[in-house]
Design an enzyme around this catalytic site. Sequence first.
Site, short mmCIF file in Angstrom:
data_model
loop_
_atom_site.label_atom_id
_atom_site.label_comp_id
_atom_site.label_asym_id
_atom_site.label_seq_id
_atom_site.Cartn_x
_atom_site.Cartn_y
_atom_site.Cartn_z
CB THR B 160 -0.98 0.01 1.20
OG1 THR B 160 -0.26 -0.16 2.40
CG2 THR B 160 -2.04 -1.05 1.04
CB THR B 197 2.80 -7.02 11.44
OG1 THR B 197 2.75 -5.64 11.04
CG2 THR B 197 3.31 -7.82 10.27
CD GLU B 283 2.64 5.38 6.42
OE1 GLU B 283 1.78 4.85 5.69
OE2 GLU B 283 2.37 6.01 7.44
CG ASN B 407 0.38 8.68 7.64
OD1 ASN B 407 -0.28 7.76 7.20
ND2 ASN B 407 1.60 8.53 8.11
#
Lengths: 412, 412
Positions: B160, B197, B283, B407
């Site tokens: 993703t 996870t 991220e 984000n």
Amino acid sequence: MAVNSPLPIAANLKPVTGIELGHAEAGVRKAHRKDVLVMTLAPTATVAGVFTTNRFCAAPVQVCKAHLEGLHISGAPIRALVINTGNANAGTGETGLASANAVCSALADLLGCEASQVLPFSTGVILEPLPVDRVTAGLPQALTNLKADNWYNAAETIMTTDTQPKAASATVVINGETITLTGISKGAGMIKPNMATMLGFLATDAGVAQNVLEHMVKQAADQSFNCITIDGDTSTNDSFMLIATGTASLQVTDIASPDYAVLAEAVTTISRQLAQMIVRDGEGATKFITITVEDGVSVEECRKIAYSIGHSPLVKTAFFASDPNLGRILAAIGYAGVDDLDVSKLDLYLDDVLVARNGGRNPAYQEQDGQRVMKQSEITVRVKLGRGTACATIWTCDLSHDYVTINADYRS
Amino acid sequence: MAVNSPLPIAANLKPVTGIELGHAEAGVRKAHRKDVLVMTLAPTATVAGVFTTNRFCAAPVQVCKAHLEGLHISGAPIRALVINTGNANAGTGETGLASANAVCSALADLLGCEASQVLPFSTGVILEPLPVDRVTAGLPQALTNLKADNWYNAAETIMTTDTQPKAASATVVINGETITLTGISKGAGMIKPNMATMLGFLATDAGVAQNVLEHMVKQAADQSFNCITIDGDTSTNDSFMLIATGTASLQVTDIASPDYAVLAEAVTTISRQLAQMIVRDGEGATKFITITVEDGVSVEECRKIAYSIGHSPLVKTAFFASDPNLGRILAAIGYAGVDDLDVSKLDLYLDDVLVARNGGRNPAYQEQDGQRVMKQSEITVRVKLGRGTACATIWTCDLSHDYVTINADYRS
């Protein structure tokens, strides 16, 4: 820039008789900025405080606690508070304790009292030795400008990464007498108070018995400073002090009295204003978020869920982006640690918009409704757990690029 | 860009006999990207998994659990796994469950097995309805390109916000037979697994009895995926699956056997590689941080302190800035919730540099030593509690501007 800045600081911060404040530019960390504050108290004053629960609580916090405990033995009142910014005197071991005591002794000598009658506070960088000489060299300067009408300067003196000073003032009439309350606070990062927050001072001219004041400060903190979070980092130096100078006729000696109730309510209201100012000036904050969790089994579980939402970096960045990516709120509720939570009974509102119903997306929810609320600078998240009658509210802010910038550059 | 990218993906991911993988571009959320993966299993295969503890666990997680529990009753083996990205099918209530079941049924019809023999997985945005039609329309395409040597495509399909696919492969010789292990994982944000996870799949051609496999997957997860955090956000969809195809001669039927020990060690090692890849590709991550807490009373308290450090936004931004503002680590230790922690016995190391000793700054510590370590892309924080013999290690990354950017923009 704080959310909806400038913060609503009372144009006229009312002096509290029995308290004088003086500041100095002592060069603790940086030159040419106010960094040492002295508050002197009338001999009638009582003082009570709540402090961080961080195990690495700073040396001045340890000294404060010892001096306040000593009160019950010696009966000799606290006569002064001394606060420095630029250095937290935390993570400094035995040397740090000696430094905090040295500052108290130096001020006590100048004022003609005992070191145990002085309460020390520090805020700034952790793990660096306090430059005691610079702090003490600043004390005479602070004493020369002592005056009662000096709260705004005091609020500016205790700032660190704050972009604006934080202060509030009010009066309340009790038994026909006008009682004054004025307070200041500081803090913008390392904010997730647990019993108190990073430096709040609130004074009233009412007289309040020591044990009653101790009850009142805890009650006020639990409904104000203990309900805010910026980054979940509980500081080593959090302290919230309530001072009752006793110069007014009003004397509160009983927790069950109507006078207590009125004064405690006024104290709590100002404490909440001071606490919310810290959130509005949160490092990099662009949004002020109120999170209310209702219909829980206990206040504790409501707070757990509220903090889980308030600490989630994903939720906080979504607020920053005004992005109604509201599944992130559900995820944060789900991992809050309420193990028997039945999500099929849960409703989620964003202001007046019902986003999720019975644990799933509300069929009537439309993205543009969420989007409309997310664009606001003040937003309420409301979670209904559908399993009890308890509720809790906390206040927090978003997570922005500026938070990273500020904290990547703090020491430089 | 992952820390020290490219990630060390085995040039040749070894096929595991008994497993074939096929992917499709189903347009679940975005066009022209692989977003549906099908894995088919030999009838000899056993499958075990661990799943998120998030109370808002996604519909496919609930269906997976039900189908795995059904195994013990029906004895009919799991024949396929189906994974979609672009939509998490979480926070979707009863509709979500129906959607997950519909995907299983569609694949079961194509394969000629029961829906209960299919395990579904989803990852992506929460609180949005799964486009079942698009997922099922992609299944025939996925089946046409089924093949054993397809793990790299599989790793790409489940990405993703990952910037790189994550996969690892190894062989281990047990009883003279070469056993193959190959696995893939995904995840870069909403990462703080609690039991597992966000999507990890590991397969071996060894045969492992169902109850033994269930033990092995928990053991491996606890030492790998359950030791990482990126942002403290435990996902709604976390799943880690271990598949033993049983096509090799080796059959492990006893937890106490030497064969179990060797295979479990190999499984754990690969699991750890897959988990660490997730952190390296966290991220916005620019640093890979290992946090080890030693000499504690219990593993639990060591983990508590390690996670407190690993989740602190202030610690994480300091790492991003390469700023040795190490007092923030002490603060995070102090508020970790170990209430009887005596900080005067605590030492803090940054790699080989002794920063704090007996709870205070090490007199020999010099800023340039801390600075040197902070500039590295891989850093170990070592805390010695001085109160026991337990220890724990977790892996995490820093908090950078890119985390906020990613984000704040995730859905757009």
